[in-house]
Enzyme design. Structure first.
Site, PDB file in Angstrom:
ATOM      1  N   SER A 143      39.271  24.756  43.691  1.00 29.75           N
ATOM      2  CA  SER A 143      38.322  25.272  42.698  1.00 29.75           C
ATOM      3  C   SER A 143      38.832  26.612  42.192  1.00 29.75           C
ATOM      4  O   SER A 143      39.473  27.358  42.937  1.00 29.75           O
ATOM      5  CB  SER A 143      36.953  25.477  43.346  1.00 29.75           C
ATOM      6  OG  SER A 143      36.084  26.160  42.466  1.00 29.75           O
ATOM      7  N   TYR A 157      31.750  29.000  49.919  1.00 31.01           N
ATOM      8  CA  TYR A 157      32.434  27.885  49.243  1.00 31.01           C
ATOM      9  C   TYR A 157      33.779  28.351  48.674  1.00 31.01           C
ATOM     10  O   TYR A 157      34.805  27.685  48.844  1.00 31.01           O
ATOM     11  CB  TYR A 157      31.517  27.361  48.123  1.00 31.01           C
ATOM     12  CG  TYR A 157      32.150  26.394  47.156  1.00 31.01           C
ATOM     13  CD1 TYR A 157      32.294  25.046  47.490  1.00 31.01           C
ATOM     14  CD2 TYR A 157      32.588  26.819  45.894  1.00 31.01           C
ATOM     15  CE1 TYR A 157      32.866  24.145  46.599  1.00 31.01           C
ATOM     16  CE2 TYR A 157      33.150  25.933  45.001  1.00 31.01           C
ATOM     17  CZ  TYR A 157      33.288  24.593  45.353  1.00 31.01           C
ATOM     18  OH  TYR A 157      33.857  23.706  44.464  1.00 31.01           O
TER      19      TYR A 157
HETATM   20  P1  NDP Z   1      29.770  15.820  43.473  1.00 32.14           P
HETATM   21  O1  NDP Z   1      28.711  16.562  44.200  1.00 32.14           O
HETATM   22  O2  NDP Z   1      29.459  15.169  42.177  1.00 32.14           O
HETATM   23  O3  NDP Z   1      30.418  14.716  44.443  1.00 32.14           O
HETATM   24  C1  NDP Z   1      30.835  15.075  45.715  1.00 32.14           C
HETATM   25  C2  NDP Z   1      31.440  13.870  46.391  1.00 32.14           C
HETATM   26  O4  NDP Z   1      31.909  14.250  47.693  1.00 32.14           O
HETATM   27  C3  NDP Z   1      30.430  12.747  46.606  1.00 32.14           C
HETATM   28  O5  NDP Z   1      31.063  11.524  46.321  1.00 32.14           O
HETATM   29  C4  NDP Z   1      30.097  12.841  48.096  1.00 32.14           C
HETATM   30  O6  NDP Z   1      29.780  11.594  48.703  1.00 32.14           O
HETATM   31  C5  NDP Z   1      31.393  13.349  48.659  1.00 32.14           C
HETATM   32  N1  NDP Z   1      31.232  14.033  49.930  1.00 32.14           N
HETATM   33  C6  NDP Z   1      30.548  15.180  50.184  1.00 32.14           C
HETATM   34  N2  NDP Z   1      30.621  15.500  51.480  1.00 32.14           N
HETATM   35  C7  NDP Z   1      31.361  14.526  52.073  1.00 32.14           C
HETATM   36  C8  NDP Z   1      31.767  14.277  53.401  1.00 32.14           C
HETATM   37  N3  NDP Z   1      31.452  15.107  54.400  1.00 32.14           N
HETATM   38  N4  NDP Z   1      32.510  13.175  53.641  1.00 32.14           N
HETATM   39  C9  NDP Z   1      32.845  12.332  52.638  1.00 32.14           C
HETATM   40  N5  NDP Z   1      32.487  12.513  51.368  1.00 32.14           N
HETATM   41  C10 NDP Z   1      31.733  13.594  51.086  1.00 32.14           C
HETATM   42  O7  NDP Z   1      30.964  16.867  43.321  1.00 32.14           O
HETATM   43  P2  NDP Z   1      32.133  17.054  42.239  1.00 32.14           P
HETATM   44  O8  NDP Z   1      32.616  15.755  41.749  1.00 32.14           O
HETATM   45  O9  NDP Z   1      31.709  18.101  41.305  1.00 32.14           O
HETATM   46  O10 NDP Z   1      33.212  17.728  43.193  1.00 32.14           O
HETATM   47  C11 NDP Z   1      34.389  17.089  43.637  1.00 32.14           C
HETATM   48  C12 NDP Z   1      35.336  18.162  44.138  1.00 32.14           C
HETATM   49  O11 NDP Z   1      35.638  19.038  43.058  1.00 32.14           O
HETATM   50  C13 NDP Z   1      34.751  19.024  45.248  1.00 32.14           C
HETATM   51  O12 NDP Z   1      35.748  19.311  46.200  1.00 32.14           O
HETATM   52  C14 NDP Z   1      34.336  20.286  44.517  1.00 32.14           C
HETATM   53  O13 NDP Z   1      34.327  21.399  45.362  1.00 32.14           O
HETATM   54  C15 NDP Z   1      35.410  20.368  43.450  1.00 32.14           C
HETATM   55  N6  NDP Z   1      35.047  21.189  42.306  1.00 32.14           N
HETATM   56  C16 NDP Z   1      34.025  20.833  41.460  1.00 32.14           C
HETATM   57  C17 NDP Z   1      33.718  21.646  40.385  1.00 32.14           C
HETATM   58  C18 NDP Z   1      32.625  21.333  39.418  1.00 32.14           C
HETATM   59  O14 NDP Z   1      32.298  22.188  38.588  1.00 32.14           O
HETATM   60  N7  NDP Z   1      32.030  20.143  39.453  1.00 32.14           N
HETATM   61  C19 NDP Z   1      34.452  22.892  40.139  1.00 32.14           C
HETATM   62  C20 NDP Z   1      35.492  23.153  41.070  1.00 32.14           C
HETATM   63  C21 NDP Z   1      35.779  22.327  42.103  1.00 32.14           C
HETATM   64  P3  NDP Z   1      28.385  10.809  48.398  1.00 32.14           P
HETATM   65  O15 NDP Z   1      28.542  10.289  46.984  1.00 32.14           O
HETATM   66  O16 NDP Z   1      28.336   9.727  49.380  1.00 32.14           O
HETATM   67  O17 NDP Z   1      27.307  11.812  48.523  1.00 32.14           O
END
Ligand code: NDP
Length: 248
Positions: A143, A157
């Site tokens: 991020s 985070y």
């Molecule tokens: P979302 O909240 O939309 O999705 C998160 C995903 O991670 C979900 O599919 C969730 O599973 C899964 N997940 C969470 N915890 C676990 C775990 N312990 N084990 C397995 N799976 C897990 O997030 P984003 O798509 O926005 O984020 C994806 C990545 O991008 C993250 O690492 C985030 O930090 C990073 N990011 C996002 C930004 C943004 O603005 N959106 C900016 C910068 C970085 P489930 O569907 O089953 O709940």
């Protein structure tokens, strides 16, 4: 060589976009999800409808036994992994550092940091020429918070993402001569559900005037960078980062 990819958190948001694009590019896809089975099943169905190969597996990446079971499932049902996107990540409601307790910090680190390490470890055991593998590629979804610090929102985070960046740098050097490349993507403000989990679904509207491009990004824009880093087009790129953040 058949291209086989694991995308953690591939059922929603950025991970789902990565899964769909990877399938379009000929990868057999495994999506790991934590809780949202329906969302993961939808992505798998979309890939299969388009003639691709995909499966979903429930695994909390912070749980070592679950990660082992996930990789064993891929070995059995898809074959030897060639690509990994460490995408699963969480954040918690916005607060200042002086309000954070150990339970919150440790929960966050166990998914964002320990989870990335565990999945990277299992991937290296399958990809590395040291272990009889044929090579592969890993992308860690970090991020821009790793650099900006997320003050007043979630410094925990941001710190977890900086740790993930150190994993990218260190591991890339550790396995560079074993046919494995390791890179990172640092998204900025991307339209997904993650902002709601931080307690502010409208966060991008509040902050987009601070983005030089004056808008939030789409998950597909992140997926394209991740898939490029995984591809042979990036054959001499390792330990590198692409910021996908509209200039912020
Ligand atoms: P979302 O909240 O939309 O999705 C998160 C995903 O991670 C979900 O599919 C969730 O599973 C899964 N997940 C969470 N915890 C676990 C775990 N312990 N084990 C397995 N799976 C897990 O997030 P984003 O798509 O926005 O984020 C994806 C990545 O991008 C993250 O690492 C985030 O930090 C990073 N990011 C996002 C930004 C943004 O603005 N959106 C900016 C910068 C970085 P489930 O569907 O089953 O709940």
């Amino acid at each position: 060589m058949e291209k086989i990819i694991l995308i953690t958190g591939g059922g929603r948001g950025i991970g789902a976009s990565c899964a769909l694009l990877a399938a379009e590019q000929g990868y057999a896809v495994c999506i790991a999800y934590r809780a949202d089975e329906a969302a993961a099943a939808e992505v798998v169905a979309a890939i299969r409808t388009r003639g691709g190969k995909a499966l979903a597996f429930q695994a909390d990446v912070s749980d070592e036994d679950a990660v082992k079971a996930l990789f064993a499932h891929i070995d059995t049902h898809l074959g030897r992994l060639t690509a990994l996107i460490n995408n699963a990540g969480i954040l918690f409601p916005q607060m200042r550092v002086e309000q954070m307790d150990a339970a919150r910090i440790n929960r966050l680190l166990s998914t964002n940091v320990t989870g990335s390490f565990l999945c990277a470890r299992e991937a290296v055991r399958r990809m590395s020429t040291r272990h009889g593998g044929l090579g592969g590629s890993i992308v860690n979804i970090s991020s821009r918070a790793a650099v900006l610090g997320a003050p007043g929102e979630y410094v925990d985070y941001a710190a977890s993402k900086a740790a993930q960046d150190a994993l990218t740098i260190g591991l890339s050097k550790e396995v560079a001569n074993e046919k494995i490349r390791v890179n990172g993507v640092r998204p900025g403000l991307i339209h997904t559900d993650i902002h709601a989990s931080g307690g502010e679904p409208g966060r991008i509207s509040r902050l987009q005037s601070s983005v030089p491009m004056a808008r939030g990004g789409e998950p597909q824009e992140v997926a394209r960078a991740a898939l490029w880093l995984l591809s042979d087009q990036a054959s001499y790129t390792t330990g590198s980062f692409i910021d996908v953040s509209g200039g912020r």
